[in-house]
Design an enzyme around this catalytic site. Structure first.
Site, PDB file in Angstrom:
ATOM      1  CB  SER A  39      -0.918  -0.003   1.222  1.00 29.57           C
ATOM      2  OG  SER A  39      -0.183   0.009   2.424  1.00 29.57           O
ATOM      3  CD  GLN A 147      -2.336  -1.500   5.073  1.00 32.01           C
ATOM      4  OE1 GLN A 147      -2.553  -1.195   3.910  1.00 32.01           O
ATOM      5  NE2 GLN A 147      -1.286  -1.065   5.736  1.00 32.01           N
ATOM      6  CD  GLU A 189       2.589  -5.307   7.711  1.00 33.06           C
ATOM      7  OE1 GLU A 189       2.123  -5.075   8.842  1.00 33.06           O
ATOM      8  OE2 GLU A 189       2.925  -4.409   6.914  1.00 33.06           O
ATOM      9  CG  ASP A 225      -1.769   1.811   8.500  1.00 34.23           C
ATOM     10  OD1 ASP A 225      -2.431   2.777   8.055  1.00 34.23           O
ATOM     11  OD2 ASP A 225      -0.730   1.393   7.950  1.00 34.23           O
ATOM     12  CD  GLU A 266       0.758   3.814   9.692  1.00 34.03           C
ATOM     13  OE1 GLU A 266       1.142   3.307  10.768  1.00 34.03           O
ATOM     14  OE2 GLU A 266       1.099   3.377   8.587  1.00 34.03           O
ATOM     15  CG  ASP A 291       2.708   4.880   5.754  1.00 34.76           C
ATOM     16  OD1 ASP A 291       3.734   5.196   5.128  1.00 34.76           O
ATOM     17  OD2 ASP A 291       2.219   3.727   5.684  1.00 34.76           O
ATOM     18  CE  LYS A 316       5.643   2.038   5.940  1.00 32.50           C
ATOM     19  NZ  LYS A 316       4.396   2.056   5.118  1.00 32.50           N
ATOM     20  CG  HIS A 344       7.250  -3.741   9.164  1.00 32.51           C
ATOM     21  ND1 HIS A 344       6.767  -4.978   9.504  1.00 32.51           N
ATOM     22  CD2 HIS A 344       6.162  -2.903   9.232  1.00 32.51           C
ATOM     23  CE1 HIS A 344       5.461  -4.902   9.754  1.00 32.51           C
ATOM     24  NE2 HIS A 344       5.077  -3.663   9.610  1.00 32.51           N
ATOM     25  NE  ARG A 345       6.739   0.191   3.055  1.00 28.28           N
ATOM     26  CZ  ARG A 345       6.570   1.058   2.061  1.00 28.28           C
ATOM     27  NH1 ARG A 345       7.593   1.795   1.670  1.00 28.28           N
ATOM     28  NH2 ARG A 345       5.393   1.219   1.475  1.00 28.28           N
ATOM     29  CB  SER A 346       3.396  -5.382   3.636  1.00 28.42           C
ATOM     30  OG  SER A 346       3.483  -4.740   2.381  1.00 28.42           O
ATOM     31  CE  LYS A 367       2.956   0.222  10.466  1.00 29.55           C
ATOM     32  NZ  LYS A 367       1.658   0.500   9.828  1.00 29.55           N
TER      33      LYS A 367
HETATM   34  P1  PGA Z   1       3.133  -1.347   2.988  1.00 24.80           P
HETATM   35  O1  PGA Z   1       2.142  -1.029   4.183  1.00 24.80           O
HETATM   36  O2  PGA Z   1       4.462  -1.706   3.498  1.00 24.80           O
HETATM   37  O3  PGA Z   1       2.402  -2.478   2.315  1.00 24.80           O
HETATM   38  O4  PGA Z   1       3.126  -0.104   2.132  1.00 24.80           O
HETATM   39  C1  PGA Z   1       2.515  -0.806   5.471  1.00 24.80           C
HETATM   40  C2  PGA Z   1       1.823   0.403   5.968  1.00 24.80           C
HETATM   41  O5  PGA Z   1       0.891   0.927   5.303  1.00 24.80           O
HETATM   42  O6  PGA Z   1       2.180   0.904   7.023  1.00 24.80           O
HETATM   43 ZN    ZN Z   2       0.631   2.643   6.793  1.00 22.57          ZN
END
Ligand code: PGA
Ligand code: ZN
Length: 402
Positions: A39, A147, A189, A225, A266, A291, A316, A344-346, A367
């Site tokens: 995302s 999410q 995740e 989030d 978030e 984010d 991030k 982190h990222r997903s 996170k």
């Molecule tokens: P993403 O999502 O790493 O898939 O972009 C994580 C988040 O939205 O915090």
């Molecule tokens: Zn996010």
């Protein structure tokens, strides 16, 4: 001195190819892997095709071989110059961030100090883990609209107890699903995903938290989030059972904060609604975190600060592409009284770098999930860091909860 820059293609937690960079300097090799999101914010650094590896490796090598690993800002500046675009659309934020972080790791290794101390200096604090325990959205099909349903063990007295609490909640949720005869699987995740409404998710989460709070005698708060950019269709926020205007979305989120005593929300609004963010932030007593709206980009964070959008910034490093710009984003946020959350990222790997950055930056929260090897790489590293540090302090959450 950087003698060699090497890339290889490795795999992430979704089974996708990503890039690992090795920076060779003297006797040491610094190594870092780029994560990737599902995302993503539209102004994030661009991810280049990993299979363009030969061409990009050559460009980057030409630009940074011969530079000192201790001159992080110049190395990062060189990466920006080699690329020549605002958002790394030429060499890719994935190639850039892995080189940038590998450079810092090589430097720390030469000095014989942990990365958190090299980047952060002498004053280091351990963040609290913000654990994703139920999820849907772009991370799991046919699950919740929101999410991520997150937990923060605000009453824990150290990181180990905090992570233990989150892990127990993750397990307790499975039992709650079982009790209700609901099939649950794990999303990208490691959070539980099931065919439930957002209201049911709260009900199950709160039952699990009550049990663990009782057992562990630790206060736990809830975070979300919303990843609202994914819900926004250009006019309304589209949920399975409702479509909300911006005003209605703000009211809905404010009600959730009130009803569930949320500590953290978030991306409650889409990535370009700075005004909506400011409106909600004014209304509620809660961490409102940006984010997709900020994408760790100092320019966007500055715009947010000017109008009071949010009070917390998600950090991030791969969204912005270099360690230097990440540090700029952190400093700008903190200088203006914003909390920071390292994330982190997903799509993740065993790379543990962000655990060190969360300590170096004195982040309020980290996170990085609760379960799964690619999440534990960071969480277990924090267990180690806490043990290494003489007197790690976790004063920040006491401030938040008290
Ligand atoms: P993403 O999502 O790493 O898939 O972009 C994580 C988040 O939205 O915090
Ligand atoms: Zn996010």
């Amino acid at each position: 001195i950087i003698e060699d820059v090497r890339y290889r293609i490795v795999f992430d937690s979704r089974g996708n190819e990503t890039v690992e960079c090795e920076i060779e300097a003297g006797e040491v090799i610094g190594r870092a892997i780029a994560p990737s999101g599902a995302s993503t914010g539209s102004e994030e650094a661009i991810v280049a095709d990993p299979y363009k590896i030969d061409e990009i490796e050559e460009k980057i090598s030409k630009g940074i071989v011969g530079m000192s690993v201790f001159d992080q800002f110049s190395v990062d500046e060189a990466l920006r110059e080699i690329d020549g675009t605002e958002n790394f659309s030429s060499i890719g934020g994935n190639f850039a961030i892995s080189a940038s972080l590998a450079t810092a790791k090589a430097a720390a290794e030469i000095l014989g100090v942990p990365l958190y101390a090299y980047v952060g200096g002498l004053v280091n604090e351990i963040p609290y883990p913000l654990g994703n325990v139920i999820g849907g959205g772009a991370h799991a099909e046919d699950s919740t609209n929101i999410q991520e349903f997150l937990v923060i063990p605000v009453g824990a007295s150290d990181f180990f107890e905090a992570q233990r609490t989150n892990a127990m909640i993750h397990k307790a949720i499975k039992q709650e699903f079982k009790k209700r005869g609901i099939f649950a699987a794990k999303g990208d995740e490691g959070a539980w995903a099931a065919q439930i409404s957002d209201e049911q998710a709260f009900e199950i989460l709160e039952a699990a938290i009550a049990k663990v709070e009782d057992e562990m005698d630790v206060e736990v708060r809830i975070g979300l989030d919303v990843a609202a950019t994914e819900l926004w269709n250009g006019e309304r926020y589209v949920y399975k059972d409702k479509k909300l205007s911006t005003e209605e979305q703000i009211t809905y989120i404010a009600e959730l904060i009130d009803k569930h005593n949320l500590l953290y929300v978030e991306d409650p609004l889409h990535e370009n609604d700075f005004e909506g963010f400011a409106e909600l932030t004014k209304q509620v007593k809660c961490m409102v975190c940006g984010d997709d709206i900020f994408v760790t980009n100092p320019r966007r964070i500055k715009k947010g600060i000017e109008i009071g959008a949010a009070n917390t910034v998600l950090i991030k490093p791969n969204q912005v592409g270099t360690l230097s710009d990440t540090i700029k984003a952190v400093k700008l946020s903190k200088d203006n009284g914003y909390e920071i959350v390292v994330s982190h990222r997903s799509g993740e790997t065993e790379d543990e770098t962000i655990a060190h950055l969360s300590v170096a930056f004195n982040a309020t929260l980290i996170k990085t999930g609760v379960v799964g090897g690619e999440r534990l790489a960071k969480l277990n590293e924090l267990v180690r860091i806490e043990e290494y540090m003489d007197s790690p302090t976790m004063v920040k959450i006491r401030r938040l909860s008290g």
